[in-house]
Design an enzyme around this catalytic site. Sequence first.
Site, PDB file in Angstrom:
ATOM      1  N   ARG A   1     -33.364  85.750  67.759  1.00  0.00           N
ATOM      2  CA  ARG A   1     -32.121  85.761  66.997  1.00  0.00           C
ATOM      3  C   ARG A   1     -31.859  87.184  66.527  1.00  0.00           C
ATOM      4  O   ARG A   1     -32.727  87.807  65.911  1.00  0.00           O
ATOM      5  CB  ARG A   1     -32.227  84.812  65.802  1.00  0.00           C
TER       6      ARG A   1
ATOM      7  N   GLU B   1     -28.216  81.141  44.977  1.00  0.00           N
ATOM      8  CA  GLU B   1     -29.366  81.353  45.856  1.00  0.00           C
ATOM      9  C   GLU B   1     -29.485  82.818  46.260  1.00  0.00           C
ATOM     10  O   GLU B   1     -28.541  83.398  46.813  1.00  0.00           O
ATOM     11  CB  GLU B   1     -29.211  80.466  47.099  1.00  0.00           C
TER      12      GLU B   1
ATOM     13  N   ASP C   1     -24.978  81.406  48.461  1.00  0.00           N
ATOM     14  CA  ASP C   1     -26.106  82.220  48.924  1.00  0.00           C
ATOM     15  C   ASP C   1     -25.635  83.509  49.590  1.00  0.00           C
ATOM     16  O   ASP C   1     -25.314  83.508  50.779  1.00  0.00           O
ATOM     17  CB  ASP C   1     -26.919  81.384  49.922  1.00  0.00           C
TER      18      ASP C   1
END
Lengths: 428, 428
Positions: B408, B252, B227
């Site tokens: 975050r 991904e 990914d």
Amino acid sequence: MRIVEMHITPIALGDPPLLNAAGLHAPYALRTVVELVTACGITGLAEVPGSAAVDAVLEEAREVVLGADPRNWHALRAALEGHFKPESSAARGDAPWDQRKIVQVFSALDVACLDIAGKAYGVPVANLLGGIVRERVPYSAYLFFKYEGAGGSLAFDVDPGATGWDAARQRAALDPEGIVAQAKAMVAEFGFRSIKLKGGVFEPEQEVAALKALRSAFGPEVPIRYDPNALWSVETSVRWGRELESVLEYFEDPARGQPAMAEVRRAVNLPLATNMCTTSFADLPGSVKHGSEDIILTDHHYWGGLHASMELASFCRSFGLGVSMHSNNHAGISMAAMTHLGAAMPNLSYALDTHYPWQWEEIIKGGRMKIEDGCVTLPKGPGLGVELDRTALEHAHQNYLRCGLKERDDEPEMQKKVPGWKFKATRW
Amino acid sequence: MRIVEMHITPIALGDPPLLNAAGLHAPYALRTVVELVTACGITGLAEVPGSAAVDAVLEEAREVVLGADPRNWHALRAALEGHFKPESSAARGDAPWDQRKIVQVFSALDVACLDIAGKAYGVPVANLLGGIVRERVPYSAYLFFKYEGAGGSLAFDVDPGATGWDAARQRAALDPEGIVAQAKAMVAEFGFRSIKLKGGVFEPEQEVAALKALRSAFGPEVPIRYDPNALWSVETSVRWGRELESVLEYFEDPARGQPAMAEVRRAVNLPLATNMCTTSFADLPGSVKHGSEDIILTDHHYWGGLHASMELASFCRSFGLGVSMHSNNHAGISMAAMTHLGAAMPNLSYALDTHYPWQWEEIIKGGRMKIEDGCVTLPKGPGLGVELDRTALEHAHQNYLRCGLKERDDEPEMQKKVPGWKFKATRW
């Protein structure tokens, strides 16, 4: 929790001589009642359209069902999928009703398992479908062109002592005046706020005249839906669909198949609904590709159960489609199941169809469920909230044995009235 | 049944310096724990990615939540939909993780309501999602390029007394050898049968080399997924994707957005997965139109809950797509919720992603949930089957207050190691 008993009881309920695209309703409508019983003594109920063919598949499912945990529907469904060869969408057939068998078996088992789980948990089935969003579920009046007669043991006779809707139910309705009278009597009795006319019986001109008569009689505040059951060509659908643009709430299955429906949809400024061209999850990619309808009429008997119908509703929400519900003749177990589904479906855009007013017999305790102000109130009890009346069930089963019918077939019934009559997939 | 209390507790869990497309994980991963309490004293738990912004929306939801019946999720969801303006798919943002807030609030409330319902009914949550199809839910190893360090209060230091995976977790992994060593230690500890590498950190050539090294080390029987978090152009995705055709189980989010993903998908013979270009029900029509992916990675935190994730799984089944699960850092409540979802999802085609091995702290009684042979066994208790450890929760909340993080943001963390580092939506 384990299922230890499974009972399959075919029944017949008296049904009047209702006309439709496939011919004429027989004097009895067939249903099959399924009971699942757990080791701890909880019984789950379900009801599906009756036919010897579906009963045979239910019988074949028994070995998969016995021992299964009714709280794990997905596991039971997977086991059934492993056992049975999947049916194609084409197996649905051309009739107004779906002729696939496996989905009806899935439906019966899903509903009965949910009834058990609700009883085990002490909550209505609607709670197990994501929760209750409405307690009163709206239904639509369902009008039929019909011959005179009550159906059942009276066949084409009428009961001279009947009054109100019970009398109106037995009268002929073969022209706009008859349909308007039928509508008025049904609305007076049940308080419906929307009306459906089952078509595909007479020339389009004649049926459109009945729709216009309904519109004149009830005004624009009562939405009208109309269903010629895919008996019209694209040209006929477009021509008469345009006539109906200011008359209908939605136009159900004018033409046959997704490409034809899409063509009509592009040409007519009316929402199109279907229970004929998009009838399974395998049909959804085609629905998106063609843009064949605005509204999908789920029917938990044919989509594989209540869980499956909720999945369909979610698809409709994502793809901007409306959702409503199709109906065949049914008794109170299905009425309860449909009502739980209607209570749980967040995006129920339209009142549900039901044939319920056409029957007078019942197999559940307490008799006929009440339709008031056009709505059925969600049963309070846990599970589906209905119980079998064993005496009534036995009576309905004896009717099944006596009437000799093994499947629904409206063509021979029609031939008794119109010799040589034949079903045509596209008639006009 | 009525919800009478709602508690929102932000927490911080130690997290190692993991590299990703957005920069570097901070020493703490933030989560928010939500508790709903009913008048009858049942508590429902949930956990969502932590941010002050989501906490504020949860706080705003309180007035809608209090008084609601937790067994009627669809009604509560409808009330919340009436209260909050819907967020567009674009609100997701370009980061590897989803920045929408309302869906996370829906998720927290859906999970906590299901926990309550399961406890009230005496059954696992998986039973309320259609039933249990597997008791042991498979997860995938989740590898990261990383700097040396344990995270948490140790920040970039390591614990010299650590052994086994606990030691390996703290070691740097900045090249193929480091990644293979990390994989071997993680697989030895948890028994994973498939491996994911989080990319988008180094030049494609370097990351592809790590994937080939994993393939050599583990052989074809261990599927590998990769990914780069949409950091690659279509050209880069096609060039390196072709190199990976014989290496990967699935690829991904190589490129950004449905049209770019569709272009890569047509050119590369590998299944494409996404948690970035198709991330909401509103994105599904675009997914069908473009054909942007083969596999949708549901994440109940971002799809609006467990019910919603089951609806997504149904869509994937109808449209022939695979389904697996995306993960951020999380604690045991989410681990339990993900496991219930994995247990109930009939068409779970791939092992689920989880960051769980990277944490060592826990907030549930009994400490860390066990991953054995790569699987988590469905908790036995009713509801989610986990309970809060109040002391551990308070400790994690104090960590939240002490660490000062409010959302975050991996960019400033990265800048501490690489001055001037900037996130780019397309880097290679």
